[in-house]
Design a protein around this motif. Structure first.
Motif, mmCIF file in Angstrom:
data_model
loop_
_atom_site.group_PDB
_atom_site.id
_atom_site.type_symbol
_atom_site.label_atom_id
_atom_site.label_comp_id
_atom_site.label_asym_id
_atom_site.label_seq_id
_atom_site.Cartn_x
_atom_site.Cartn_y
_atom_site.Cartn_z
ATOM 1 N N LYS A 71 43.886 48.672 -76.607
ATOM 2 C CA LYS A 71 45.264 48.371 -77.874
ATOM 3 C C LYS A 71 45.146 49.664 -78.164
ATOM 4 O O LYS A 71 43.796 49.827 -78.960
ATOM 5 C CB LYS A 71 44.845 46.983 -77.862
ATOM 6 N N HIS A 72 46.069 50.166 -78.896
ATOM 7 C CA HIS A 72 46.237 50.259 -80.584
ATOM 8 C C HIS A 72 46.850 49.784 -81.509
ATOM 9 O O HIS A 72 47.591 49.070 -81.025
ATOM 10 C CB HIS A 72 47.578 51.760 -79.800
ATOM 11 N N SER A 73 46.075 50.063 -82.766
ATOM 12 C CA SER A 73 46.760 49.103 -83.889
ATOM 13 C C SER A 73 46.281 50.160 -85.081
ATOM 14 O O SER A 73 45.658 51.494 -84.591
ATOM 15 C CB SER A 73 45.300 47.734 -83.679
ATOM 16 N N VAL A 107 34.682 60.334 -83.845
ATOM 17 C CA VAL A 107 34.367 59.241 -83.967
ATOM 18 C C VAL A 107 34.265 58.521 -82.855
ATOM 19 O O VAL A 107 35.627 58.852 -81.943
ATOM 20 C CB VAL A 107 35.087 58.538 -85.090
ATOM 21 N N HIS A 108 33.655 58.178 -81.724
ATOM 22 C CA HIS A 108 33.390 57.022 -80.840
ATOM 23 C C HIS A 108 34.242 55.726 -81.302
ATOM 24 O O HIS A 108 32.949 54.590 -81.594
ATOM 25 C CB HIS A 108 32.517 57.192 -79.936
ATOM 26 N N SER A 142 39.802 61.667 -84.501
ATOM 27 C CA SER A 142 39.136 62.776 -85.047
ATOM 28 C C SER A 142 39.167 62.171 -86.819
ATOM 29 O O SER A 142 39.799 60.770 -86.214
ATOM 30 C CB SER A 142 39.928 63.133 -85.402
ATOM 31 N N LEU A 143 38.102 62.263 -86.952
ATOM 32 C CA LEU A 143 37.612 62.318 -88.674
ATOM 33 C C LEU A 143 39.577 61.439 -89.793
ATOM 34 O O LEU A 143 39.641 60.610 -90.143
ATOM 35 C CB LEU A 143 37.272 62.600 -89.535
ATOM 36 N N GLY A 183 43.543 54.875 -89.827
ATOM 37 C CA GLY A 183 43.567 53.809 -89.780
ATOM 38 C C GLY A 183 43.859 53.344 -87.819
ATOM 39 O O GLY A 183 43.920 52.814 -87.949
ATOM 40 N N VAL A 184 43.708 54.892 -87.017
ATOM 41 C CA VAL A 184 44.024 54.880 -85.871
ATOM 42 C C VAL A 184 42.970 53.705 -85.186
ATOM 43 O O VAL A 184 41.827 54.155 -85.386
ATOM 44 C CB VAL A 184 43.823 55.976 -85.276
#
Length: 454
Positions: free
Chosen positions: A245-247, A359-360, A370-371, A377-378
């Motif tokens: 899910k993407h938020s 970042v994982h 990515s940073l 806020g991804v």
């Protein structure tokens, strides 16, 4: 209400394959109580937890060991999976969806005819929506269209059959998939006529309070379910979801976390040799000064009768040096972290100079961001938790230094996954009001606890 005779406890114990699932630990912790106050069965969370079972229901619908096993399995799944935050189970339709998914899981774990007879005898295949709470006719060999579905209008029948078949396929169906489809077919009135298994009361432990009301019971049940025969969609943390899910998360930075997280990152990164991470270092250097001192040149000049104007002095020199690797950070973005993802993102952004640019994010899968994406806020999450995906990602990318930020409810690593994490230099920052330090206790080299206040 009366305490159940030993025979009921023995019947439940005998229903499970001998020596498996750590059931004896659960039975030592819980009282099994016969009660007509619940329609089927329910777990009551008290100082002394109780498994309430309606004896009339058992005698009528679960007289065999196989059927009794399925009833208890269904209720234990409610206890464990009630702590997911994929969606709040507050409506009759949501309760129905939850039962549909659990029944599919339990049947796929124990597909023998004597076991699934508990559901096929209790729910009529010719009645809609009750037919969604049992396997399709002919399953597991064939999967025919249930009579209750075939009687629906063509478009609705197609959608209902797709959901039903997915629930009993090899991979199963997730909450999201079922929840997106069923409300289009169901009404509260229709669902309200279907008897559901387990406790669905407003104050039941399935509303997500078990870990607070009885953390010992939660640990026991969680450990048991992790030992059950797993479908292809395994339970490792708190959820069965496997749909990414993407938020969007609003990062919230807490100053109190900055020094703790930086200290942890430094322990993992190392501070010797050349590297990509910058740090401040204090050295000394020689510089001329008018202040008299005992340096050799001044002493010789004074012995010759000359007073020097400048002397050689030592002064401190602070400068940046490149030392240590930037650390790969794995952020737990599972459903149990929903309430604190803002502070979670903020804590990492406060230390971004020490963090590897990618970042994982991990749940039951690892998703790289990515940073910059983190700053915006991804969030990409399946809602579940599985530490094995972190170990696989580290092994595939040959990473030997990492920081995990999590509430700790990630499942216990085993086998090659335990070896991968144990051989790495691993730091864990626990975050949240109900952290679990046990799952990662054997593989973490350094730990700290972050606050969630901002």
């Amino acid at each position: 209400m009366m305490i159940a005779p030993a025979s009921l406890t023995e019947r439940i114990l005998d229903a499970f394959p001998s020596g498996t699932y750590a059931l004896s630990a659960l039975l030592r912790l819980m009282d099994i109580v016969e009660s007509t106050s619940v329609p089927t069965a329910a777990v009551e969370c008290r100082i002394q937890p109780r498994l309430l079972i309606n004896p009339e229901f058992v005698e009528r619908h679960a007289p065999s060991a196989e059927k009794l096993l399925m009833l208890v399995m269904h209720e234990l799944h409610h206890v464990l999976l009630g702590h997911t935050t994929l969606f709040p189970r507050v409506t009759q339709v949501q309760n129905f969806v939850f039962d549909a998914v659990i029944n599919g899981i339990v049947c796929r774990m124990f597909p023998a005819r004597d076991h699934i007879a508990f559901f096929t005898d209790f729910y009529d295949a010719k009645s809609f929506p009750a037919c969604l709470l049992r396997p399709p006719p002919g399953w597991p060999g064939r999967r025919l269209v249930a009579g209750g579905i075939a009687a629906l209008p063509a478009q609705q029948a197609k959608l209902a059959n797709e959901v039903h078949q997915a629930l009993y396929s090899e991979t199963g169906a997730t909450y999201s998939e079922v929840y997106e489809a069923l409300p289009k077919l169901l009404t509260a009135v229709a669902v309200g006529r279907v008897p559901l298994l387990g406790g669905h009361q407003d104050d039941s432990v399935e509303d997500g309070q078990l870990e607070h009301q009885s953390p010992v019971l939660f640990d026991i049940v969680r450990g048991i379910v992790e030992q059950w025969p797993q479908p292809p969609d395994p339970i490792r943390g708190r959820s069965l979801a496997d749909v990414l899910k993407h938020s969007s998360i609003q990062p919230k930075r807490a100053t109190s976390n900055r020094s703790r997280l930086r200290g942890l990152i430094r322990k993992v990164a190392g501070l010797s040799g050349q590297g990509a991470m910058c740090r401040m270092q204090t050295d000394t250097m020689q510089a001329p000064t008018p202040i008299p001192n005992l340096d050799r040149r001044s002493m010789v000049l004074r012995a010759l009768g000359t007073e020097p104007l400048l002397h050689t002095g030592i002064t401190p020199w602070r400068h940046t040096v490149r030392s240590g690797e930037r650390v790969h950070v794995y952020l737990d973005v599972s459903g149990s972290m929903d309430a604190i993802k803002g502070p979670l993102y903020g804590a990492v952004l406060d230390c971004q100079a020490f963090v590897f640019p990618t970042v994982h994010l991990f749940s039951t899968r690892v998703a790289d961001v990515s940073l910059t994406e983190l700053r915006h806020g991804v969030c990409k999450s399946t809602g579940g938790t599985d530490i094995d995906c972190v170990a696989r990602h580290m092994a595939a990318n040959r990473l030997h230094r990492a920081l995990l930020v999590t509430d700790g409810w990630v499942g216990t690593p085993a086998g090659e996954y335990h070896r991968t994490l144990n051989e790495a230099r691993l730091a864990v920052a626990f975050m949240g009001s109900n952290c679990n330090t046990g799952d990662l206790g054997t593989v973490a080299n350094h730990t700290t606890t972050l606050s969630i206040g901002v």
